[in-house]
Each structure stands twice: as C-alpha cells, then as structure tokens.
Design a protein around this motif. Structure first.
Motif, PDB file in Angstrom:
ATOM      1  N   ALA A   1       1.097  -0.817   0.293  1.00  7.55           N
ATOM      2  CA  ALA A   1       0.272   0.055   0.122  1.00  7.55           C
ATOM      3  C   ALA A   1       0.590   1.740   0.053  1.00  7.55           C
ATOM      4  CB  ALA A   1      -0.255  -0.185   0.764  1.00  7.55           C
ATOM      5  N   GLY A   2       1.937   1.142   0.852  1.00  7.63           N
ATOM      6  CA  GLY A   2       2.544   2.191   1.048  1.00  7.63           C
ATOM      7  C   GLY A   2       3.120   2.813  -0.266  1.00  7.63           C
ATOM      8  N   ALA A   3       4.064   1.666  -1.078  1.00  7.91           N
ATOM      9  CA  ALA A   3       4.530   1.730  -1.942  1.00  7.91           C
ATOM     10  C   ALA A   3       3.829   2.366  -3.525  1.00  7.91           C
ATOM     11  CB  ALA A   3       5.482   0.567  -2.741  1.00  7.91           C
ATOM     12  N   LEU A   4       2.484   2.063  -3.612  1.00  8.71           N
ATOM     13  CA  LEU A   4       1.696   2.619  -4.193  1.00  8.71           C
ATOM     14  C   LEU A   4       1.868   3.217  -4.110  1.00  8.71           C
ATOM     15  CD1 LEU A   4       0.063   1.729  -6.975  1.00  8.71           C
ATOM     16  CD2 LEU A   4      -1.526   0.761  -5.156  1.00  8.71           C
ATOM     17  N   LEU A   5       1.050   3.909  -3.119  1.00 13.62           N
ATOM     18  CA  LEU A   5       0.806   5.423  -3.059  1.00 13.62           C
ATOM     19  C   LEU A   5       2.306   6.233  -3.500  1.00 13.62           C
ATOM     20  CD1 LEU A   5      -0.916   5.461   0.340  1.00 13.62           C
ATOM     21  CD2 LEU A   5      -1.203   6.772  -2.039  1.00 13.62           C
ATOM     22  N   LEU A   6       3.431   5.599  -2.968  1.00 13.96           N
ATOM     23  CA  LEU A   6       4.629   6.551  -3.133  1.00 13.96           C
ATOM     24  C   LEU A   6       4.743   6.701  -4.849  1.00 13.96           C
ATOM     25  CD1 LEU A   6       6.612   8.186  -2.239  1.00 13.96           C
ATOM     26  CD2 LEU A   6       8.273   5.838  -1.794  1.00 13.96           C
ATOM     27  N   PHE A   7       5.096   5.614  -5.459  1.00 12.83           N
ATOM     28  CA  PHE A   7       5.209   5.266  -6.414  1.00 12.83           C
ATOM     29  C   PHE A   7       3.694   6.444  -7.275  1.00 12.83           C
ATOM     30  CE2 PHE A   7       4.902   4.002 -10.911  1.00 12.83           C
ATOM     31  CZ  PHE A   7       5.904   3.506 -11.613  1.00 12.83           C
ATOM     32  N   MET A   8       2.607   6.602  -7.393  1.00 13.09           N
ATOM     33  CA  MET A   8       1.442   7.630  -7.744  1.00 13.09           C
ATOM     34  C   MET A   8       1.912   9.280  -7.532  1.00 13.09           C
ATOM     35  SD  MET A   8      -0.782   6.066  -9.934  1.00 13.09           S
ATOM     36  CE  MET A   8      -1.713   3.832  -9.866  1.00 13.09           C
ATOM     37  N   SER A   9       2.613   9.229  -6.168  1.00 14.89           N
ATOM     38  CA  SER A   9       3.372  10.301  -5.780  1.00 14.89           C
ATOM     39  C   SER A   9       3.753  10.954  -6.670  1.00 14.89           C
ATOM     40  CB  SER A   9       3.716  10.446  -4.699  1.00 14.89           C
ATOM     41  OG  SER A   9       3.813  11.725  -3.908  1.00 14.89           O
ATOM     42  N   SER A  10       4.963  10.010  -6.838  1.00 12.94           N
ATOM     43  CA  SER A  10       6.479  10.106  -7.976  1.00 12.94           C
ATOM     44  C   SER A  10       6.200  10.145  -9.271  1.00 12.94           C
ATOM     45  CB  SER A  10       7.521   8.976  -7.273  1.00 12.94           C
ATOM     46  OG  SER A  10       7.538   8.993  -6.134  1.00 12.94           O
ATOM     47  N   LEU A  11       5.137   9.907 -10.089  1.00 15.21           N
ATOM     48  CA  LEU A  11       4.747   9.691 -11.085  1.00 15.21           C
ATOM     49  C   LEU A  11       4.102  10.580 -11.147  1.00 15.21           C
ATOM     50  CD1 LEU A  11       4.936   8.045 -13.593  1.00 15.21           C
ATOM     51  CD2 LEU A  11       2.564   6.719 -12.977  1.00 15.21           C
ATOM     52  N   ALA A  12       3.334  11.478 -10.383  1.00 19.45           N
ATOM     53  CA  ALA A  12       2.285  12.238 -10.860  1.00 19.45           C
ATOM     54  C   ALA A  12       2.978  14.273 -10.252  1.00 19.45           C
ATOM     55  CB  ALA A  12       0.856  12.292 -10.404  1.00 19.45           C
ATOM     56  N   ASN A  13       3.659  14.033  -9.072  1.00 20.05           N
ATOM     57  CA  ASN A  13       4.678  15.100  -9.161  1.00 20.05           C
ATOM     58  C   ASN A  13       5.201  15.729  -9.998  1.00 20.05           C
ATOM     59  OD1 ASN A  13       6.545  16.526  -8.081  1.00 20.05           O
ATOM     60  ND2 ASN A  13       6.018  15.781  -6.669  1.00 20.05           N
TER      61      ASN A  13
ATOM     62  N   VAL B   1       9.476  15.329 -17.101  1.00 20.88           N
ATOM     63  CA  VAL B   1       8.819  13.373 -17.160  1.00 20.88           C
ATOM     64  C   VAL B   1       7.752  14.406 -17.534  1.00 20.88           C
ATOM     65  CG1 VAL B   1      10.201  13.383 -15.327  1.00 20.88           C
ATOM     66  CG2 VAL B   1       8.493  14.970 -14.581  1.00 20.88           C
ATOM     67  N   LEU B   2       7.017  13.509 -17.669  1.00 13.45           N
ATOM     68  CA  LEU B   2       6.250  13.080 -18.313  1.00 13.45           C
ATOM     69  C   LEU B   2       4.242  14.570 -17.418  1.00 13.45           C
ATOM     70  CD1 LEU B   2       3.786  12.475 -19.893  1.00 13.45           C
ATOM     71  CD2 LEU B   2       2.684  10.874 -18.748  1.00 13.45           C
ATOM     72  N   PRO B   3       4.549  14.594 -16.113  1.00 13.21           N
ATOM     73  CA  PRO B   3       3.412  15.762 -15.587  1.00 13.21           C
ATOM     74  C   PRO B   3       4.363  17.557 -16.404  1.00 13.21           C
ATOM     75  CG  PRO B   3       4.243  14.165 -13.635  1.00 13.21           C
ATOM     76  CD  PRO B   3       5.162  14.257 -14.995  1.00 13.21           C
ATOM     77  N   THR B   4       5.199  18.012 -15.952  1.00 15.00           N
ATOM     78  CA  THR B   4       5.854  18.427 -16.262  1.00 15.00           C
ATOM     79  C   THR B   4       5.542  19.034 -18.013  1.00 15.00           C
ATOM     80  OG1 THR B   4       7.532  18.045 -16.936  1.00 15.00           O
ATOM     81  CG2 THR B   4       7.786  18.935 -14.865  1.00 15.00           C
ATOM     82  N   ARG B   5       5.615  17.958 -19.662  1.00 19.83           N
ATOM     83  CA  ARG B   5       5.303  17.877 -20.412  1.00 19.83           C
ATOM     84  C   ARG B   5       4.147  18.403 -20.340  1.00 19.83           C
ATOM     85  NH1 ARG B   5       7.349  17.249 -25.279  1.00 19.83           N
ATOM     86  NH2 ARG B   5       5.507  17.198 -26.985  1.00 19.83           N
ATOM     87  N   ILE B   6       3.274  17.823 -19.513  1.00 18.80           N
ATOM     88  CA  ILE B   6       1.480  18.104 -19.621  1.00 18.80           C
ATOM     89  C   ILE B   6       1.716  19.482 -19.484  1.00 18.80           C
ATOM     90  CG2 ILE B   6      -0.633  17.939 -18.620  1.00 18.80           C
ATOM     91  CD1 ILE B   6       0.093  14.880 -18.480  1.00 18.80           C
ATOM     92  N   TYR B   7       2.073  19.693 -18.249  1.00 17.71           N
ATOM     93  CA  TYR B   7       2.099  21.046 -17.867  1.00 17.71           C
ATOM     94  C   TYR B   7       2.380  21.918 -19.298  1.00 17.71           C
ATOM     95  CZ  TYR B   7       2.758  25.449 -15.749  1.00 17.71           C
ATOM     96  OH  TYR B   7       2.970  26.872 -14.565  1.00 17.71           O
ATOM     97  N   ARG B   8       3.684  22.071 -20.053  1.00 20.85           N
ATOM     98  CA  ARG B   8       3.874  22.878 -20.343  1.00 20.85           C
ATOM     99  C   ARG B   8       2.915  22.598 -21.582  1.00 20.85           C
ATOM    100  NH1 ARG B   8       9.406  23.833 -21.418  1.00 20.85           N
ATOM    101  NH2 ARG B   8       9.263  24.008 -23.306  1.00 20.85           N
ATOM    102  N   THR B   9       2.084  21.460 -22.169  1.00 25.44           N
ATOM    103  CA  THR B   9       1.173  21.194 -22.970  1.00 25.44           C
ATOM    104  C   THR B   9       0.628  22.314 -22.841  1.00 25.44           C
ATOM    105  OG1 THR B   9       2.061  19.378 -23.390  1.00 25.44           O
ATOM    106  CG2 THR B   9      -0.076  20.133 -24.189  1.00 25.44           C
TER     107      THR B   9
END
Length: 573
Positions: A216-228, A243-251
C-alpha cells in the motif's frame, strides 16, 4: 435442540445491517460520481474530441512524438528509483521506531516526519539553495578547497530521485507505522518459543504480516512520484530533463498549439493506464499472500533490543534528520533573513524585515492560511469517512465490483494535479442542474478537487489496516448478539484507529500547502497558502517566499505536535 436455536438471534444483525449497507453503498456511489466519474468522463471526452468530433488523433499524435515518449520513460525511471529507495527507507525507519528500544522514539517519530511537512516544491527550492551552482554547500566547498567547480549540482534526474525519495518516504513510514503497531506480538513470541531463528522469524512471520502495508505504501509513493510536478519542475527544468507531468503542464500552457488541452488529456491517460496496471498487480500479490492478525485486545508490540547498536543507530538517524530536514529548513531560514538574495550570509547582511513584511504587509496571506487550514481539515475528515466505507466494502465485505471502486479512487491521483483541476473546471464551470448552484470560482470546487485527489491516501491506509483484522472478530461479536454496526464500532474501529489517524494526517499535511490544483482553481478571496508562496517566488521575491515557506513549515510542525497529543494513545505506544 436449545443449543441449535442459539445462532438464530444473531442472524438478525446482518439482516438489519443489510439496509444500512445498501444505503451506505448508494451514498458512496453518489459521492464517487460527483468526485471522480463525471470529471473523469469530461477528461476522457476531452482526450477524444477534436473540433467537436470524436477521434483518436490526439493519442496517435502523442505516440508519434518522440519527446513525449522520452518523458514517459523519464517518469518511469525516476518514479521507480524513488519508490524502491523510499519504500526501503520508510519501512526500515518505521520498524526502528515502533519495534525496537531506540532511545527517544517519540522524538524520532516527529523528526522523521518533518520532510513530509515541507511542501515538495518548497523543499526542492531549498535544495537548490543548498546544492545549486551557487548553493550554500557548494560555496562552502569551493571556499574550503579553492576549487572553481561546485561539489554537486542537484539539477537533473539524480537530483529529482533524491528529492522525490526524501519527500516521499514519509508516506511509506506513516503507513507502515500503523501496520507495525497493530501486529500481534504473540505471533512473533510463539515463533521464538518454537525455536525460530531471527532470520526465519523475519522471513516467515514479520515480513508476510507487513506485506499489505508495504504494498500500500509503495503504491502510494509510486503514484505520488509519477504525478509530482513541483520537484521535476524546479530541479529538472534547468537541466532540460522533463517528465510526463511537466510535459503536460507545458502543453496546457502552449496556447499556440491547436487542441492543446485535449492533447494534454491524452498524455494524462498514459498515467491512468499505468495506475490500473499497478492496481491489478497489487491485487494479485495480495491474493497470493493474504495474512491477518487475530487479536481482540490492545497489546504492546514486542521490541528488539539494539544493545550496543543503539548509539550508532541513533547517530545515523541524527545524521539523516540533519540532511533531510535541518539543512533544507536552515536554507529557507537563511534565505529569509538575508537582506537581498545573493548576498553572503554575513552578520551585517541579516535582517528580520522579511518576516515582518510577510506577517503584516501581505493582507492576503492570513486569509490564505485560514483557507488552507479549513480546506485541509475538511478534506481530511470527508476522506476518512468515505475511505472507511470504501475500504470496508472492498477489504472486508469483498463486494462485487470492488476493483472498480479501487480504480475510481486511483484515477484522480494517477493523473497530474493540473489535469484533475482542468477536469473539475470542465465539469463544474456551469451551474449544477436543477439546484442552480455555482461551484466554479468558489472555495467549494477546491474542496472537491482536494477530496478527489487525496482520497486514495485514506483508502490505501485503511485497507492496509483492515487487512490486519481477521473476520472472525466481528463474527464472534455477532454470535454474542451484537449487530453488524455495533460489531464494527466496538471491535474493528478501535483496532484500526492508528490507520484512521495516519490516513487523516497523510491527507491534511499535503493539502495545507497544495499548489497544483489550487493554482488553477483559486479565485480572489479564496487563495491558498501554496498559491501565495508560489506567487511570491514567481515574482522573484525569493526572501519573502522563503520567509512564508519557513512560517508554513513551522505551523505544520506545531499542528503535528498538537495532533500527537490528541492521538497519543493510538499513534504512540
């Protein structure tokens, strides 16, 4: 014959509880429809629409874009590395604090959670103050050695992994702390009496019992890191590492790009797909290794005696706290007390003027603090209530379609916060039908976004807690004549109180200084603390931003200490 009739009376409890369960299920479904389903449909529709017609052109375009594919690879690399390091670190630290005779455990508990109280984007900025090309530590190194080159420059993927790990491990730590405190020490004692070696005890008893919490903790951490967004933006942009979030932000901000919002929505669906795969893998693992703790009374956890290792372990933890919390907070304080950013930290250059300006000279800051506290506490309370019902349906009643609930809870956290905010805007920009109530440009749309975004924290934490409580406890209460609601209230609820407190805390802290959602959803009079601090930094008022960030961190530490006093029986043994 009289004994055969005894089970008939308790059967009334489940029948009476059936109506309540249906009502609760309907209420939860309605809440998820408002929080997740409708905004998600708007998000999916956006990714499939171009010039008013349905098309897959946006998806095809993103797959053909090598830069976009590269950012996905970058996201997976840094998120995986941060998850592995953060999960290992958080689990080991939780075990040391809860299951050993480490001196001063209560104090270590507060200190080890301090990085979680620092907003990630503020923490990243603080580390730039320390390890940027002209950072304080690099200046000290160059002055001491005479070298013209800095010792370490934090910009780039290694710096992103370092910051994600540092500000993400408390997620695993808080989750594992609740799990470890609920573990029945009698199981480990029985293994010792049976002659199990420490290694076999760890492998056959402790690790299997910890597995649900670790996953549970690892999944939360991965999601947090992936979307940070904040950390990769601060540390990755100068090195042109996206990374993908910054790419989306720039888009999203590329207004010259046709259908830019729809393309950003298509990119965000990659993260949704990754989240669904992770949920499937986690469920498969839990089915293969389902372990529960059968206990009906509060028992103090067994503690491993560190002996002669107590002092070295405490010294290592002290060094870790120094690097992870004291140095970045000190960098914020130093920047906030220098007359002008860039001046050497000499005595004649120090001043408290920036703190006075922040407290008395920025009228919107006190309002932002009040808004953030109200939003964070309201979101945390709503989430705990919703998560308790969702987790009970999935982990205890194992209702059909439980995996659908799990996916719905994950979606708002699997995608970047910027996309969640856009989905909320698209969903609620018009008045609510029939009611005619406006949510857009009000504080309530921020609250809805917070609840949707952080709901996974409460669900994951409470599911891990419920997985440690065996079904037979409530069954025994029902056989004794208790109804389903009373069995849950008097048996299950007291046992999972540490997980409830941990879930509330996991939501409250990031919500107080949340930025990504708030920056797109706030309106005049509804500013949040994160928006004000970020605005000061964007305006180039670095000293004022550092002063506001330092005061915010101090406030969160104080709130945590108060919370510890109120929940000491549940969180401290």
């Amino acid at each position: 014959m009289r004994e055969a009739a005894l089970p008939v009376a308790p059967a009334r409890g489940p029948r009476l509880a059936g109506g309540a369960l249906v009502a609760a299920g309907v209420a939860l479904a309605a809440a998820l429809a408002v929080l997740v389903v409708y905004p998600s449909l708007m998000l999916v529709a956006g990714s499939l629409l171009a010039d008013g017609r349905l098309t897959l052109a946006h998806y095809w375009r993103t797959f053909q874009d090598r830069a976009a594919v590269a950012t996905l690879g970058n996201s997976l690399v840094v998120s995986t590395a941060a998850t592995v390091l953060g999960t290992a670190l958080g689990t080991v630290l939780a075990w040391l604090v809860t299951r050993t005779d480490l001196p001063g455990r209560r104090h270590w508990d507060t200190l080890l959670l301090l990085p979680y109280m620092i907003p990630p984007f503020i923490g990243a900025i603080a580390w730039v103050y320390l390890l940027g090309p002209a950072g304080y530590l690099n200046q000290l190194w160059m002055a001491a050695t005479g070298s013209p080159d800095p010792l370490v420059v934090i910009y780039g993927p290694a710096g992103i992994v370092f910051a994600l790990t540092l500000y993400g491990y408390p997620i695993v730590y808080a989750t594992m702390r609740g799990v470890l405190q609920q573990m029945n020490p009698a199981l480990e004692e029985a293994a010792r009496i049976a002659g199990a070696t420490p290694a076999r005890l760890l492998r056959d008893v402790t690790v299997p019992l910890m597995l649900p919490g670790v996953l549970a903790g690892a999944l939360l951490l991965f999601m947090s890191s992936l979307a940070n967004f904040g950390i990769p933006a601060v540390i990755g942009f100068p090195a042109r590492y996206f990374v993908l979030p910054t790419r989306i932000y720039r888009t999203i901000l590329n207004f010259d790009l046709p259908n830019n919002l729809q393309i950003a929505a298509a990119l965000s669906m990659w993260l949704v797909a990754i989240g669904v795969v992770l949920l499937f893998l986690q469920r498969r693992l839990l089915r293969l290794s389902r372990f529960t703790v059968v206990t009906g009374q509060a028992t103090a956890p067994s503690r491993v005696e560190l002996g002669r290792w107590a002092t070295p372990v405490a010294a290592v933890l002290g060094a870790f706290v120094l690097v992870g919390a004291v140095l970045p907070v000190g960098a914020m304080l130093l920047t906030a007390t220098i007359r002008a950013y860039g001046l050497p930290p000499a005595l004649e250059n120090l001043t408290l003027q920036h703190f006075e300006t922040v407290v008395l000279g920025i009228p919107k800051l006190p309002r932002a603090v009040a808004n953030s506290l109200a939003l964070a506490s309201g979101a945390a309370t709503i989430i705990v209530v919703l998560a308790l019902g969702i987790a009970y349906l999935i982990a205890r009643l194992r209702v059909r379609g439980g995996h659908v609930l799990d996916v719905l809870v994950t979606i708002p956290y699997a995608v970047p916060g910027t996309v969640v905010a856009l989905a909320m805007i698209l969903a609620w920009i018009r008045p609510i039908p029939i009611l005619g109530v406006h949510l857009y440009n009000t504080i309530w749309i921020i609250l809805l976004a917070y609840v949707a975004r952080f709901l996974i924290f409460g669900v994951r934490t409470l599911m891990a807690g419920l997985s440690q409580v065996h079904d037979s406890l409530e069954e025994a209460a029902r056989i004794s004549g208790a109804g389903g609601a009373r069995a849950f209230r008097e048996i299950t609820l007291p046992i999972i109180r540490p997980s409830i407190a941990a879930g509330w805390f996991l939501v409250f802290v990031p919500a107080v200084t949340e930025l990504t959602l708030s920056i797109l959803l706030f309106s005049v009079g509804n500013e949040t603390l994160g928006v004000v601090v970020y605005g000061l930094h964007e305006e180039g008022k670095f000293a004022l931003a550092a002063a506001a960030a330092f005061l915010a961190t101090t406030m969160l530490v104080g709130i945590h200490l108060i919370a510890r006093g109120l929940t000491q029986r549940e969180l401290v043994t």
